[in-house]
Structures are given as structure tokens and as C-alpha cells.
Write a protein that holds these residues in place. Structure first.
Motif, PDB file in Angstrom:
ATOM      1  N   LEU A  24       7.359  49.046  52.576  1.00 49.21           N
ATOM      2  CA  LEU A  24       8.113  48.551  51.326  1.00 49.21           C
ATOM      3  C   LEU A  24       7.724  48.318  50.371  1.00 49.21           C
ATOM      4  O   LEU A  24       8.158  47.665  49.093  1.00 49.21           O
ATOM      5  CB  LEU A  24       9.584  47.155  52.004  1.00 49.21           C
ATOM      6  N   GLU A  25       5.639  48.563  50.065  1.00 50.62           N
ATOM      7  CA  GLU A  25       5.487  48.448  48.878  1.00 50.62           C
ATOM      8  C   GLU A  25       5.825  48.867  47.886  1.00 50.62           C
ATOM      9  O   GLU A  25       5.774  50.268  47.871  1.00 50.62           O
ATOM     10  CB  GLU A  25       3.883  48.183  49.413  1.00 50.62           C
ATOM     11  N   ILE A  26       5.794  48.024  46.741  1.00 54.25           N
ATOM     12  CA  ILE A  26       6.145  49.073  45.566  1.00 54.25           C
ATOM     13  C   ILE A  26       5.163  48.933  44.525  1.00 54.25           C
ATOM     14  O   ILE A  26       4.743  47.620  44.298  1.00 54.25           O
ATOM     15  CB  ILE A  26       6.849  48.763  44.984  1.00 54.25           C
ATOM     16  N   HIS A  27       4.469  49.924  43.900  1.00 53.50           N
ATOM     17  CA  HIS A  27       3.878  50.274  42.527  1.00 53.50           C
ATOM     18  C   HIS A  27       4.481  50.503  41.952  1.00 53.50           C
ATOM     19  O   HIS A  27       4.598  51.529  41.554  1.00 53.50           O
ATOM     20  CB  HIS A  27       2.772  50.526  42.845  1.00 53.50           C
ATOM     21  N   LEU A  28       4.752  49.559  40.715  1.00 52.34           N
ATOM     22  CA  LEU A  28       5.347  50.232  39.616  1.00 52.34           C
ATOM     23  C   LEU A  28       4.272  50.430  37.683  1.00 52.34           C
ATOM     24  O   LEU A  28       3.840  50.000  37.867  1.00 52.34           O
ATOM     25  CB  LEU A  28       6.448  48.645  38.857  1.00 52.34           C
ATOM     26  N   ILE A  29       4.390  51.933  37.950  1.00 52.59           N
ATOM     27  CA  ILE A  29       4.243  52.121  36.159  1.00 52.59           C
ATOM     28  C   ILE A  29       4.718  52.581  35.286  1.00 52.59           C
ATOM     29  O   ILE A  29       5.700  52.585  34.978  1.00 52.59           O
ATOM     30  CB  ILE A  29       3.401  53.807  37.232  1.00 52.59           C
ATOM     31  N   GLN A  30       4.411  51.228  34.428  1.00 56.13           N
ATOM     32  CA  GLN A  30       5.397  51.494  33.014  1.00 56.13           C
ATOM     33  C   GLN A  30       4.332  51.968  32.157  1.00 56.13           C
ATOM     34  O   GLN A  30       3.509  51.868  31.799  1.00 56.13           O
ATOM     35  CB  GLN A  30       6.020  50.168  32.796  1.00 56.13           C
ATOM     36  N   ILE A  31       5.169  53.010  31.765  1.00 53.51           N
ATOM     37  CA  ILE A  31       4.296  54.564  30.094  1.00 53.51           C
ATOM     38  C   ILE A  31       5.962  54.903  29.526  1.00 53.51           C
ATOM     39  O   ILE A  31       6.987  54.924  29.599  1.00 53.51           O
ATOM     40  CB  ILE A  31       3.566  55.458  31.160  1.00 53.51           C
ATOM     41  N   THR A  32       5.224  55.457  28.226  1.00 54.75           N
ATOM     42  CA  THR A  32       6.619  55.792  27.048  1.00 54.75           C
ATOM     43  C   THR A  32       6.666  56.955  27.453  1.00 54.75           C
ATOM     44  O   THR A  32       5.631  58.202  28.162  1.00 54.75           O
ATOM     45  CB  THR A  32       5.693  55.403  26.333  1.00 54.75           C
ATOM     46  N   GLU A  33       7.252  57.722  26.612  1.00 54.21           N
ATOM     47  CA  GLU A  33       8.016  59.062  27.202  1.00 54.21           C
ATOM     48  C   GLU A  33       7.113  59.436  26.297  1.00 54.21           C
ATOM     49  O   GLU A  33       6.656  60.750  26.928  1.00 54.21           O
ATOM     50  CB  GLU A  33       8.706  58.928  26.946  1.00 54.21           C
ATOM     51  N   ASP A  34       6.382  59.257  25.394  1.00 52.39           N
ATOM     52  CA  ASP A  34       5.925  60.510  24.671  1.00 52.39           C
ATOM     53  C   ASP A  34       4.852  60.270  24.989  1.00 52.39           C
ATOM     54  O   ASP A  34       3.901  61.832  25.628  1.00 52.39           O
ATOM     55  CB  ASP A  34       5.912  60.260  23.236  1.00 52.39           C
ATOM     56  N   LYS A  35       3.774  59.114  26.442  1.00 60.98           N
ATOM     57  CA  LYS A  35       2.483  58.915  26.332  1.00 60.98           C
ATOM     58  C   LYS A  35       2.625  60.189  27.439  1.00 60.98           C
ATOM     59  O   LYS A  35       1.845  61.106  27.901  1.00 60.98           O
ATOM     60  CB  LYS A  35       1.991  58.235  27.301  1.00 60.98           C
ATOM     61  N   LEU A  36       4.175  60.153  28.350  1.00 65.23           N
ATOM     62  CA  LEU A  36       4.151  61.052  29.310  1.00 65.23           C
ATOM     63  C   LEU A  36       3.874  62.249  29.514  1.00 65.23           C
ATOM     64  O   LEU A  36       3.197  63.134  29.885  1.00 65.23           O
ATOM     65  CB  LEU A  36       5.172  60.458  30.582  1.00 65.23           C
ATOM     66  N   ARG A  37       4.808  62.428  28.728  1.00 62.33           N
ATOM     67  CA  ARG A  37       5.479  64.130  27.839  1.00 62.33           C
ATOM     68  C   ARG A  37       3.357  64.170  27.932  1.00 62.33           C
ATOM     69  O   ARG A  37       2.818  65.564  27.775  1.00 62.33           O
ATOM     70  CB  ARG A  37       6.297  64.471  26.988  1.00 62.33           C
ATOM     71  N   ASN A  38       2.751  63.980  26.714  1.00 63.78           N
ATOM     72  CA  ASN A  38       0.624  64.533  26.134  1.00 63.78           C
ATOM     73  C   ASN A  38       0.614  64.128  27.863  1.00 63.78           C
ATOM     74  O   ASN A  38       0.152  65.690  27.698  1.00 63.78           O
ATOM     75  CB  ASN A  38       0.407  63.586  25.579  1.00 63.78           C
ATOM     76  N   ILE A  39       0.795  63.618  28.609  1.00 63.44           N
ATOM     77  CA  ILE A  39      -0.201  63.436  29.673  1.00 63.44           C
ATOM     78  C   ILE A  39       0.070  64.774  30.161  1.00 63.44           C
ATOM     79  O   ILE A  39      -0.439  65.961  30.633  1.00 63.44           O
ATOM     80  CB  ILE A  39       0.173  62.700  30.804  1.00 63.44           C
ATOM     81  N   LEU A  40       1.098  64.824  31.230  1.00 61.75           N
ATOM     82  CA  LEU A  40       1.466  66.278  31.327  1.00 61.75           C
ATOM     83  C   LEU A  40       1.552  68.046  30.732  1.00 61.75           C
ATOM     84  O   LEU A  40       1.488  68.974  31.208  1.00 61.75           O
ATOM     85  CB  LEU A  40       3.040  65.935  31.802  1.00 61.75           C
TER      86      LEU A  40
END
Length: 125
Positions: A24-40
Motif C-alpha cells: 500500500l505504499e504510495i508515491h504521489l507525482i504532482q505535475i501540471t496538465e500542460d507539462k504532462l501534455r508536452n512530455i507526452l
């Protein structure tokens, strides 16, 4: 029925379960939508560029087969040796394009590389 003393569990009396493992260990990643879109988008473009060599290779193969299997004739104001020279020139250009696009294609991207980019981590994987 759950019995914690001997770790024996029975779910609704039908399925015997010998134990429960928890992850149940969780690693949370926070990123803005525009940065995620650019990476994808960059990843999608790199995937498309990895296969750019296929089209010039197909053209090269077609020209090679044409050169091997046909005998040029005088037509459209160009003599047979002119047609042959034109086909050889196009073949050489297509082979050069195939080689340059194959050599300069982006490296293969793994899921770990994409996640590292999303997490903004530089890794040597």
C-alpha cells in the motif's frame, strides 16, 4: 470469517485464503496538465520519428526491384539511358535518406524513462 491467530481466512464460506499481502505504499507525482501534455507529445513525436526510415526504405526497395526487372525505353522525350540514370539517381537518394533517418532516429523510450521525465528526474537508465 477472519481468524488472525492462525492467518486463515475464508471469504463467504467458499474461497479459502491462506494469507493477505499488503503493498500500500504510495508515491504521489504532482505535475501540471500542460507539462504532462508536452512530455507526452514529445514522446509521441519521438515514437513517430523512430519509424521514419521505413518509407524511404520502401521506396529504395521499389526502385531497386524496378531497376532489376525492367528495361527502360525511349519515352516522354527521354532516351533509355536517361531513364536508367534517373532511376539510379532516385535509388541513391532514397538509400541515403534511409540511412540518415535510420542512424538519426531517437533512442527507444521505456516507461521508466517517461515516468522519470514526468517526475523531473534525470537518470542514466
Amino acid at each position: 470469517m477472519i481468524n488472525n491467530n492462525n492467518k486463515s481466512i475464508t471469504i463467504t464460506g467458499k474461497i479459502p485464503v491462506s494469507g493477505i499481502s499488503e503493498n500500500l505504499e504510495i508515491h504521489l507525482i504532482q505535475i501540471t496538465e500542460d507539462k504532462l501534455r508536452n512530455i507526452l507529445i514529445e514522446n509521441q513525436q519521438a515514437l513517430e520519428r523512430r519509424n521514419e526510415w521505413v518509407a524511404p526504405f520502401g521506396i529504395s526497395l521499389t526502385l531497386l526491384i524496378t531497376i532489376i526487372t525492367t528495361t527502360p525505353t525511349d519515352s516522354f522525350g527521354l532516351n533509355s539511358s536517361g531513364w536508367q540514370a534517373l532511376f539510379y539517381f532516385c535509388l541513391i537518394a532514397a538509400v541515403i535518406k534511409t540511412i540518415t533517418t535510420f542512424v538519426n532516429r531517437p533512442k527507444k523510450t521505456t516507461i521508466e524513462n517517461i515516468v522519470d521525465r514526468i517526475k523531473n528526474v534525470r537518470s542514466g537508465r
